[in-house]
Design a protein around this motif. Sequence first.
Motif, PDB file in Angstrom:
ATOM      1  N   ASN A  55       0.758  -1.330   0.033  1.00 24.17           N
ATOM      2  CA  ASN A  55       0.006  -0.135   0.096  1.00 24.17           C
ATOM      3  C   ASN A  55       0.867   1.201  -0.032  1.00 24.17           C
ATOM      4  O   ASN A  55       1.877   1.290   0.763  1.00 24.17           O
ATOM      5  CB  ASN A  55      -0.855   0.056   0.974  1.00 24.17           C
ATOM      6  CG  ASN A  55      -1.991  -1.002   1.138  1.00 24.17           C
ATOM      7  OD1 ASN A  55      -2.259  -1.702  -0.111  1.00 24.17           O
ATOM      8  ND2 ASN A  55      -2.676  -1.403   2.440  1.00 24.17           N
ATOM      9  N   ILE A  58      -1.932   4.615   3.273  1.00 23.75           N
ATOM     10  CA  ILE A  58      -1.970   3.957   4.593  1.00 23.75           C
ATOM     11  C   ILE A  58      -3.517   4.458   5.293  1.00 23.75           C
ATOM     12  O   ILE A  58      -4.233   3.692   5.479  1.00 23.75           O
ATOM     13  CB  ILE A  58      -1.136   4.118   5.734  1.00 23.75           C
ATOM     14  CG1 ILE A  58       0.415   3.905   4.934  1.00 23.75           C
ATOM     15  CG2 ILE A  58      -1.092   2.868   6.733  1.00 23.75           C
ATOM     16  CD1 ILE A  58       0.625   2.590   4.008  1.00 23.75           C
ATOM     17  N   GLU A  59      -3.710   5.714   5.307  1.00 19.00           N
ATOM     18  CA  GLU A  59      -4.781   6.238   5.927  1.00 19.00           C
ATOM     19  C   GLU A  59      -5.247   7.708   5.052  1.00 19.00           C
ATOM     20  O   GLU A  59      -4.389   8.020   4.256  1.00 19.00           O
ATOM     21  CB  GLU A  59      -4.564   6.683   7.379  1.00 19.00           C
ATOM     22  CG  GLU A  59      -3.312   7.597   7.557  1.00 19.00           C
ATOM     23  CD  GLU A  59      -2.843   7.792   9.257  1.00 19.00           C
ATOM     24  OE1 GLU A  59      -3.863   7.931   9.976  1.00 19.00           O
ATOM     25  OE2 GLU A  59      -1.598   7.360   9.302  1.00 19.00           O
ATOM     26  N   ASP A  60      -6.494   7.990   5.317  1.00 19.53           N
ATOM     27  CA  ASP A  60      -6.851   9.069   4.457  1.00 19.53           C
ATOM     28  C   ASP A  60      -6.245  10.232   4.469  1.00 19.53           C
ATOM     29  O   ASP A  60      -6.007  10.834   3.330  1.00 19.53           O
ATOM     30  CB  ASP A  60      -8.299   9.456   5.153  1.00 19.53           C
ATOM     31  CG  ASP A  60      -9.403   8.504   4.766  1.00 19.53           C
ATOM     32  OD1 ASP A  60      -9.166   7.707   4.068  1.00 19.53           O
ATOM     33  OD2 ASP A  60     -10.423   8.420   5.585  1.00 19.53           O
ATOM     34  N   ARG A  61      -5.463  10.735   5.537  1.00 18.34           N
ATOM     35  CA  ARG A  61      -4.550  11.775   5.495  1.00 18.34           C
ATOM     36  C   ARG A  61      -3.345  11.708   4.579  1.00 18.34           C
ATOM     37  O   ARG A  61      -2.784  12.856   4.028  1.00 18.34           O
ATOM     38  CB  ARG A  61      -3.978  12.082   6.750  1.00 18.34           C
ATOM     39  CG  ARG A  61      -2.913  11.256   7.108  1.00 18.34           C
ATOM     40  CD  ARG A  61      -2.539  11.446   8.812  1.00 18.34           C
ATOM     41  NE  ARG A  61      -1.693  10.365   9.408  1.00 18.34           N
ATOM     42  CZ  ARG A  61      -0.511  10.644   9.891  1.00 18.34           C
ATOM     43  NH1 ARG A  61       0.210  12.120   9.774  1.00 18.34           N
ATOM     44  NH2 ARG A  61       0.360   9.878  10.091  1.00 18.34           N
ATOM     45  N   ASN A  62      -3.049  10.395   3.979  1.00 18.97           N
ATOM     46  CA  ASN A  62      -1.957  10.409   2.886  1.00 18.97           C
ATOM     47  C   ASN A  62      -2.338  10.656   1.641  1.00 18.97           C
ATOM     48  O   ASN A  62      -1.639  11.242   0.987  1.00 18.97           O
ATOM     49  CB  ASN A  62      -1.754   8.877   3.003  1.00 18.97           C
ATOM     50  CG  ASN A  62      -1.048   8.450   4.232  1.00 18.97           C
ATOM     51  OD1 ASN A  62      -1.332   7.019   4.541  1.00 18.97           O
ATOM     52  ND2 ASN A  62      -0.326   9.076   5.231  1.00 18.97           N
ATOM     53  N   TYR A  63      -3.660  10.440   1.179  1.00 23.95           N
ATOM     54  CA  TYR A  63      -4.219  11.069  -0.152  1.00 23.95           C
ATOM     55  C   TYR A  63      -4.186  12.643  -0.167  1.00 23.95           C
ATOM     56  O   TYR A  63      -3.688  13.072  -1.317  1.00 23.95           O
ATOM     57  CB  TYR A  63      -5.636  10.613  -0.032  1.00 23.95           C
ATOM     58  CG  TYR A  63      -6.040   8.962  -0.074  1.00 23.95           C
ATOM     59  CD1 TYR A  63      -5.601   8.388  -1.324  1.00 23.95           C
ATOM     60  CD2 TYR A  63      -6.039   8.314   1.097  1.00 23.95           C
ATOM     61  CE1 TYR A  63      -6.046   6.940  -1.507  1.00 23.95           C
ATOM     62  CE2 TYR A  63      -6.553   7.034   0.874  1.00 23.95           C
ATOM     63  CZ  TYR A  63      -6.236   6.247  -0.055  1.00 23.95           C
ATOM     64  OH  TYR A  63      -6.605   4.996  -0.087  1.00 23.95           O
ATOM     65  N   ARG A  87      -5.468   2.533  -2.805  1.00 26.70           N
ATOM     66  CA  ARG A  87      -4.514   2.042  -1.665  1.00 26.70           C
ATOM     67  C   ARG A  87      -3.175   1.739  -2.129  1.00 26.70           C
ATOM     68  O   ARG A  87      -2.392   2.183  -1.518  1.00 26.70           O
ATOM     69  CB  ARG A  87      -5.365   0.842  -1.053  1.00 26.70           C
ATOM     70  CG  ARG A  87      -4.516   0.444   0.377  1.00 26.70           C
ATOM     71  CD  ARG A  87      -5.480  -0.332   1.138  1.00 26.70           C
ATOM     72  NE  ARG A  87      -6.134  -1.443   0.447  1.00 26.70           N
ATOM     73  CZ  ARG A  87      -7.097  -1.697   0.545  1.00 26.70           C
ATOM     74  NH1 ARG A  87      -8.271  -0.810   1.076  1.00 26.70           N
ATOM     75  NH2 ARG A  87      -7.597  -2.880  -0.209  1.00 26.70           N
ATOM     76  N   TYR A 134       5.755   5.845   9.048  1.00 24.29           N
ATOM     77  CA  TYR A 134       5.609   4.670   9.229  1.00 24.29           C
ATOM     78  C   TYR A 134       6.650   3.871   9.763  1.00 24.29           C
ATOM     79  O   TYR A 134       6.760   2.574   9.770  1.00 24.29           O
ATOM     80  CB  TYR A 134       4.501   3.913   8.482  1.00 24.29           C
ATOM     81  CG  TYR A 134       3.439   4.976   8.118  1.00 24.29           C
ATOM     82  CD1 TYR A 134       2.211   4.729   8.955  1.00 24.29           C
ATOM     83  CD2 TYR A 134       3.111   5.685   7.003  1.00 24.29           C
ATOM     84  CE1 TYR A 134       1.324   5.542   8.785  1.00 24.29           C
ATOM     85  CE2 TYR A 134       2.026   6.602   6.973  1.00 24.29           C
ATOM     86  CZ  TYR A 134       0.796   6.402   7.837  1.00 24.29           C
ATOM     87  OH  TYR A 134      -0.046   7.240   7.597  1.00 24.29           O
ATOM     88  N   HIS A 181     -11.307   9.901  -3.651  1.00 22.30           N
ATOM     89  CA  HIS A 181     -10.069  10.130  -3.899  1.00 22.30           C
ATOM     90  C   HIS A 181      -9.552  10.206  -5.461  1.00 22.30           C
ATOM     91  O   HIS A 181      -8.393   9.960  -5.927  1.00 22.30           O
ATOM     92  CB  HIS A 181      -9.053   9.277  -3.415  1.00 22.30           C
ATOM     93  CG  HIS A 181      -9.141   9.298  -1.658  1.00 22.30           C
ATOM     94  ND1 HIS A 181      -9.168  10.364  -1.023  1.00 22.30           N
ATOM     95  CD2 HIS A 181      -9.446   8.236  -1.029  1.00 22.30           C
ATOM     96  CE1 HIS A 181      -9.430   9.916   0.421  1.00 22.30           C
ATOM     97  NE2 HIS A 181      -9.828   8.664   0.448  1.00 22.30           N
TER      98      HIS A 181
END
Length: 231
Positions: A55, A58-63, A87, A134, A181
């Motif tokens: 991936n 990893i989580e919404d903030r990454n987009y 993802r 991460y 996204h």
Amino acid sequence: MRNSKGSCDSRPDRFPKPVRFERQERISEDKLKDFHKLELGKFYHVYNRGNNRENIFIEDRNYAYFLQLYEKHIPPVAGTYAYSLMRNHFHILVRIRDRSETSAHSTPPSVSPDPSQQFSNLFNAYARSVNNAYHRTGALFQRPFGRIEIASESYFMRVILYIHLNPQRHGFVKHFESYLHSSYQMLLSDEPTFLRRKEVLDWFGSKESFIQAHQTYGDEKGLEQFIGGDD
């Protein structure tokens, strides 16, 4: 491109023949530089996925952070027509600016940034942030990133459809319209955007025709040939 009134804008009337680049198991650094070369004034479907199919979001903030970096690095060298971030992979449709356009958007204005390097800077900056956040090491993206030259108006339109339908194809959502996204909803909105919204809608003829085209091709039949190297 024909706009809703039937006239043509300043985009090229004719597209060159498509060029498809295949991935290689091993590639020298010199060949890698040539492989990554994006030619000025041309349209490309750019895509990539996580190294070892990992991936990349990893989580919404990454987009949101990826798009923040994208707006920093890419508008000086390319106009963006569509995107979909998923993802473990992404698809983007761009036109590389010609030399006069890149000079006008660069700082200082006399300097024309290299399009391939700008994409590399984007991917490297994002990968560093993910590795730091991460506690991971190593490459985040596969190298080299994929690109297919867009060769015709119908090809351009079908790639837009494919990009927006991709989240539905991979089962991230039941209906592509609800995916958060991708550029689909932003192209339909009136909010400020880095996307070439007017050109996209003019190409389809109208906002209504844009919506209808997506619904017509909702099953993605006939679009598989435009995916490049997808998961």
